[in-house]
Design a protein around this motif. Structure first.
Motif, PDB file in Angstrom:
ATOM      1  N   ILE A   1     -45.614 -29.501   0.600  1.00  0.00           N
ATOM      2  CA  ILE A   1     -44.961 -29.574  -0.718  1.00  0.00           C
ATOM      3  C   ILE A   1     -43.548 -30.145  -0.569  1.00  0.00           C
ATOM      4  CG2 ILE A   1     -44.031 -28.146  -2.611  1.00  0.00           C
ATOM      5  CD1 ILE A   1     -46.493 -26.294  -2.129  1.00  0.00           C
ATOM      6  N   SER A   2     -42.888 -29.792   0.553  1.00  0.00           N
ATOM      7  CA  SER A   2     -41.484 -30.216   0.715  1.00  0.00           C
ATOM      8  C   SER A   2     -41.347 -31.747   0.718  1.00  0.00           C
ATOM      9  CB  SER A   2     -40.886 -29.619   1.992  1.00  0.00           C
ATOM     10  OG  SER A   2     -41.411 -30.259   3.135  1.00  0.00           O
ATOM     11  N   THR A   3     -42.328 -32.456   1.288  1.00  0.00           N
ATOM     12  CA  THR A   3     -42.193 -33.929   1.331  1.00  0.00           C
ATOM     13  C   THR A   3     -42.341 -34.511  -0.081  1.00  0.00           C
ATOM     14  OG1 THR A   3     -44.546 -34.295   1.753  1.00  0.00           O
ATOM     15  CG2 THR A   3     -43.125 -34.068   3.680  1.00  0.00           C
ATOM     16  N   PHE A   4     -43.153 -33.831  -0.893  1.00  0.00           N
ATOM     17  CA  PHE A   4     -43.340 -34.262  -2.279  1.00  0.00           C
ATOM     18  C   PHE A   4     -42.105 -33.890  -3.112  1.00  0.00           C
ATOM     19  CE2 PHE A   4     -45.238 -33.294  -6.529  1.00  0.00           C
ATOM     20  CZ  PHE A   4     -45.537 -34.613  -6.864  1.00  0.00           C
ATOM     21  N   ALA A   5     -41.630 -32.634  -2.922  1.00  0.00           N
ATOM     22  CA  ALA A   5     -40.458 -32.164  -3.678  1.00  0.00           C
ATOM     23  C   ALA A   5     -39.252 -33.052  -3.397  1.00  0.00           C
ATOM     24  CB  ALA A   5     -40.159 -30.717  -3.300  1.00  0.00           C
ATOM     25  N   ARG A   6     -39.111 -33.490  -2.154  1.00  0.00           N
ATOM     26  CA  ARG A   6     -37.977 -34.349  -1.778  1.00  0.00           C
ATOM     27  C   ARG A   6     -37.947 -35.625  -2.618  1.00  0.00           C
ATOM     28  NH1 ARG A   6     -34.406 -36.950  -1.585  1.00  0.00           N
ATOM     29  NH2 ARG A   6     -33.228 -37.887   0.090  1.00  0.00           N
ATOM     30  N   ARG A   7     -39.177 -36.110  -2.936  1.00  0.00           N
ATOM     31  CA  ARG A   7     -39.253 -37.365  -3.691  1.00  0.00           C
ATOM     32  C   ARG A   7     -38.999 -37.169  -5.179  1.00  0.00           C
ATOM     33  NH1 ARG A   7     -43.913 -38.276  -0.706  1.00  0.00           N
ATOM     34  NH2 ARG A   7     -45.246 -38.087  -2.521  1.00  0.00           N
ATOM     35  N   ILE A   8     -39.406 -36.001  -5.715  1.00  0.00           N
ATOM     36  CA  ILE A   8     -39.345 -35.882  -7.181  1.00  0.00           C
ATOM     37  C   ILE A   8     -38.128 -35.095  -7.688  1.00  0.00           C
ATOM     38  CG2 ILE A   8     -41.858 -36.144  -7.532  1.00  0.00           C
ATOM     39  CD1 ILE A   8     -41.865 -33.047  -8.028  1.00  0.00           C
TER      40      ILE A   8
ATOM     41  N   ALA B   1     -55.527 -43.396   4.597  1.00  0.00           N
ATOM     42  CA  ALA B   1     -54.448 -43.338   3.603  1.00  0.00           C
ATOM     43  C   ALA B   1     -53.159 -43.807   4.281  1.00  0.00           C
ATOM     44  CB  ALA B   1     -54.305 -41.909   3.102  1.00  0.00           C
ATOM     45  N   PRO B   2     -52.160 -44.221   3.486  1.00  0.00           N
ATOM     46  CA  PRO B   2     -50.889 -44.647   4.112  1.00  0.00           C
ATOM     47  C   PRO B   2     -50.209 -43.503   4.858  1.00  0.00           C
ATOM     48  CG  PRO B   2     -50.987 -45.323   1.794  1.00  0.00           C
ATOM     49  CD  PRO B   2     -52.187 -44.477   2.034  1.00  0.00           C
ATOM     50  N   HIS B   3     -50.320 -42.270   4.299  1.00  0.00           N
ATOM     51  CA  HIS B   3     -49.585 -41.136   4.890  1.00  0.00           C
ATOM     52  C   HIS B   3     -50.468 -39.905   4.986  1.00  0.00           C
ATOM     53  CE1 HIS B   3     -45.651 -42.997   4.499  1.00  0.00           C
ATOM     54  NE2 HIS B   3     -46.126 -43.516   3.388  1.00  0.00           N
ATOM     55  N   TYR B   4     -50.260 -39.168   6.058  1.00  0.00           N
ATOM     56  CA  TYR B   4     -50.864 -37.840   6.185  1.00  0.00           C
ATOM     57  C   TYR B   4     -49.762 -36.872   6.585  1.00  0.00           C
ATOM     58  CZ  TYR B   4     -55.339 -40.281   6.204  1.00  0.00           C
ATOM     59  OH  TYR B   4     -56.410 -41.067   5.855  1.00  0.00           O
ATOM     60  N   VAL B   5     -49.798 -35.671   6.005  1.00  0.00           N
ATOM     61  CA  VAL B   5     -48.870 -34.616   6.414  1.00  0.00           C
ATOM     62  C   VAL B   5     -49.721 -33.486   6.973  1.00  0.00           C
ATOM     63  CG1 VAL B   5     -47.133 -32.964   5.638  1.00  0.00           C
ATOM     64  CG2 VAL B   5     -47.190 -35.245   4.626  1.00  0.00           C
TER      65      VAL B   5
ATOM     66  N   ARG C   1     -29.264 -33.087  -6.173  1.00  0.00           N
ATOM     67  CA  ARG C   1     -28.588 -31.791  -6.010  1.00  0.00           C
ATOM     68  C   ARG C   1     -29.576 -30.627  -6.006  1.00  0.00           C
ATOM     69  NH1 ARG C   1     -23.131 -32.140  -6.217  1.00  0.00           N
ATOM     70  NH2 ARG C   1     -22.337 -34.043  -7.151  1.00  0.00           N
ATOM     71  N   ALA C   2     -30.657 -30.766  -6.778  1.00  0.00           N
ATOM     72  CA  ALA C   2     -31.669 -29.702  -6.802  1.00  0.00           C
ATOM     73  C   ALA C   2     -32.326 -29.605  -5.423  1.00  0.00           C
ATOM     74  CB  ALA C   2     -32.710 -29.998  -7.881  1.00  0.00           C
ATOM     75  N   TRP C   3     -32.594 -30.780  -4.829  1.00  0.00           N
ATOM     76  CA  TRP C   3     -33.206 -30.783  -3.493  1.00  0.00           C
ATOM     77  C   TRP C   3     -32.258 -30.163  -2.449  1.00  0.00           C
ATOM     78  CZ3 TRP C   3     -37.191 -30.431  -0.699  1.00  0.00           C
ATOM     79  CH2 TRP C   3     -37.121 -30.714   0.657  1.00  0.00           C
ATOM     80  N   GLU C   4     -30.960 -30.490  -2.576  1.00  0.00           N
ATOM     81  CA  GLU C   4     -29.977 -29.921  -1.645  1.00  0.00           C
ATOM     82  C   GLU C   4     -29.928 -28.396  -1.753  1.00  0.00           C
ATOM     83  OE1 GLU C   4     -26.442 -33.121  -0.811  1.00  0.00           O
ATOM     84  OE2 GLU C   4     -26.019 -31.408  -2.083  1.00  0.00           O
TER      85      GLU C   4
ATOM     86  N   SER D   1     -42.680 -37.312  11.352  1.00  0.00           N
ATOM     87  CA  SER D   1     -42.425 -35.872  11.291  1.00  0.00           C
ATOM     88  C   SER D   1     -42.072 -35.546   9.848  1.00  0.00           C
ATOM     89  CB  SER D   1     -41.239 -35.529  12.197  1.00  0.00           C
ATOM     90  OG  SER D   1     -40.760 -34.235  11.914  1.00  0.00           O
ATOM     91  N   ILE D   2     -42.259 -34.299   9.459  1.00  0.00           N
ATOM     92  CA  ILE D   2     -41.773 -33.908   8.132  1.00  0.00           C
ATOM     93  C   ILE D   2     -40.264 -34.154   8.064  1.00  0.00           C
ATOM     94  CG2 ILE D   2     -41.356 -31.874   6.675  1.00  0.00           C
ATOM     95  CD1 ILE D   2     -44.241 -31.067   7.246  1.00  0.00           C
ATOM     96  N   ALA D   3     -39.596 -34.015   9.201  1.00  0.00           N
ATOM     97  CA  ALA D   3     -38.151 -34.272   9.246  1.00  0.00           C
ATOM     98  C   ALA D   3     -37.818 -35.734   8.939  1.00  0.00           C
ATOM     99  CB  ALA D   3     -37.597 -33.892  10.625  1.00  0.00           C
ATOM    100  N   GLY D   4     -38.797 -36.616   9.023  1.00  0.00           N
ATOM    101  CA  GLY D   4     -38.571 -38.024   8.689  1.00  0.00           C
ATOM    102  C   GLY D   4     -38.543 -38.263   7.192  1.00  0.00           C
ATOM    103  N   HIS D   5     -38.929 -37.263   6.413  1.00  0.00           N
ATOM    104  CA  HIS D   5     -38.946 -37.406   4.952  1.00  0.00           C
ATOM    105  C   HIS D   5     -37.652 -36.907   4.325  1.00  0.00           C
ATOM    106  CE1 HIS D   5     -43.347 -38.328   4.524  1.00  0.00           C
ATOM    107  NE2 HIS D   5     -43.330 -37.831   5.752  1.00  0.00           N
ATOM    108  N   MET D   6     -36.724 -36.381   5.140  1.00  0.00           N
ATOM    109  CA  MET D   6     -35.508 -35.770   4.575  1.00  0.00           C
ATOM    110  C   MET D   6     -34.416 -35.710   5.645  1.00  0.00           C
ATOM    111  SD  MET D   6     -37.180 -31.944   4.616  1.00  0.00           S
ATOM    112  CE  MET D   6     -38.713 -32.524   3.905  1.00  0.00           C
ATOM    113  N   GLY D   7     -33.186 -35.542   5.212  1.00  0.00           N
ATOM    114  CA  GLY D   7     -32.100 -35.346   6.172  1.00  0.00           C
ATOM    115  C   GLY D   7     -31.885 -33.857   6.396  1.00  0.00           C
TER     116      GLY D   7
END
Ligand SMILES: NC(=O)c1ccc[n+]([C@@H]2O[C@H](COP(=O)([O-])OP(=O)(O)OC[C@H]3O[C@@H](n4cnc5c(N)ncnc54)[C@H](OP(=O)(O)O)[C@@H]3O)[C@@H](O)[C@H]2O)c1
Length: 265
Positions: free
Chosen positions: A243-250, A231-235, A254-257, A127-133
């Motif tokens: 974009i959110s799954t990518f933004a979470r990584r980069i 591919a390893p991942h599909y969203v 604190r910016a992500w929060e 889930s996209i929720a699996g990429h972030m808390g």
């Protein structure tokens, strides 16, 4: 020769849409959920994925009948909501048992047949929720983050075999999942959380109601399944969700929060 596929979570939502779709495309399809199903072209194979022995028996039946298994699309899963401080632990464990350990059980049980297939495919739904808390959905997020890690490890472990493993992370899908999951009543929640919890819960219910259709997600899964190279991942979701799954990584933590805080207060 007809390819054999197992789809889990076939009594509702994405799995229910995908299994007959694959059958229409010429696959020989088995459908797993705790409830038995009556779907066109789908052989019902009821089992609880969190019960290792029941799962073994069910897959054993499939293999005894077909002698092969070429693809598994693992859609079964449950949601759940409540603050870490208040959510009953047995409710939280049930989510991990189903989403993480259920995926683990399914991998262990089906890998020998999938590796033996000349064109083995394993799609695990996160889930996209699996990429972030996400606040008040900690266990669901953790269980789906676990599925992503499981998929990544397994993909590397099976390198060099005919099996290709991918993890698929959808955004909101308008299914019955809200009605069937445990959502802790706001009245049971500590006062400091209550208003934010209620708002987060209301927005989750609204977002799921306005989400993608199960038929759309099922068709995206079908397209992934027939690719030559996975591919390893599909969203699957709105551009903002991708974009959110990518933004979470980069983004720095604190910016992500700050970004997430705009949605969850
Ligand atoms: N809906 C969303 O907004 C959303 C967003 C992102 C990701 N996802 C994920 O996408 C997948 C499909 O979601 P969905 O909304 O289509 O789900 P859904 O409509 O709630 O259906 C869940 C399916 O999983 C099966 N299941 C649950 N526990 C099981 C168990 N222990 N053993 C075997 N089967 C079990 C259910 O069948 P029985 O009750 O008959 O066992 C049902 O068929 C799930 O993994 C979900 O976490 C959903």
């Amino acid at each position: 020769m007809q390819q054999v596929a197992l789809v889990t979570g076939v009594s509702s939502g994405v799995g229910e849409a995908l299994a007959p779709l694959l059958a229409r495309q010429g696959w020989r399809v088995y459908g797993m959920s705790r409830r038995t199903v009556d779907l066109p072209g789908v052989r019902s194979l009821p089992a609880d994925i969190s019960d290792e022995e029941a799962l073994h028996r069910a897959i054993g039946k499939l293999v005894a009948t077909e002698g092969r298994l070429d693809a598994v699309v693992h859609c079964a899963g449950i949601g759940g909501a409540g603050p870490v401080e208040n959510m009953p632990t047995q409710r939280a464990r049930r989510i991990m048992d189903t989403n993480f350990w259920g995926s683990w059980n399914l991998c262990q049980t089906t890998l020998p047949q999938l590796r033996a297939s000349p064109r083995g495919r394993l799609l695990l739904l996160s889930s996209i929720a699996g990429h972030m808390g996400i606040p008040f959905r900690s266990v669901y997020c953790a269980s789906k983050a676990g599925v992503i890690a499981l998929s990544d490890s397994l993909r590397l472990e099976t390198r060099g075999s005919n099996l290709q493993v991918s993890c698929v992370s959808p955004g909101d899908i308008a299914t019955n999942s809200i009605a069937t999951q445990y959502r802790q009543p706001a009245a049971e929640v500590e006062g400091i959380y209550r208003d934010r919890y209620q708002r987060a819960d209301d927005s989750m219910v609204a977002n799921v109601a306005q989400g993608m259709t199960a038929a759309y997600v099922a068709d995206e899964l079908r397209k992934i399944l027939v690719k030559d190279q996975l591919a390893p991942h599909y969203v699957i979701g709105e551009p903002i969700q991708k974009i959110s799954t990518f933004a979470r990584r980069i983004l720095p933590g604190r910016a992500w929060e700050w970004v997430l805080g705009r949605y969850y207060g």
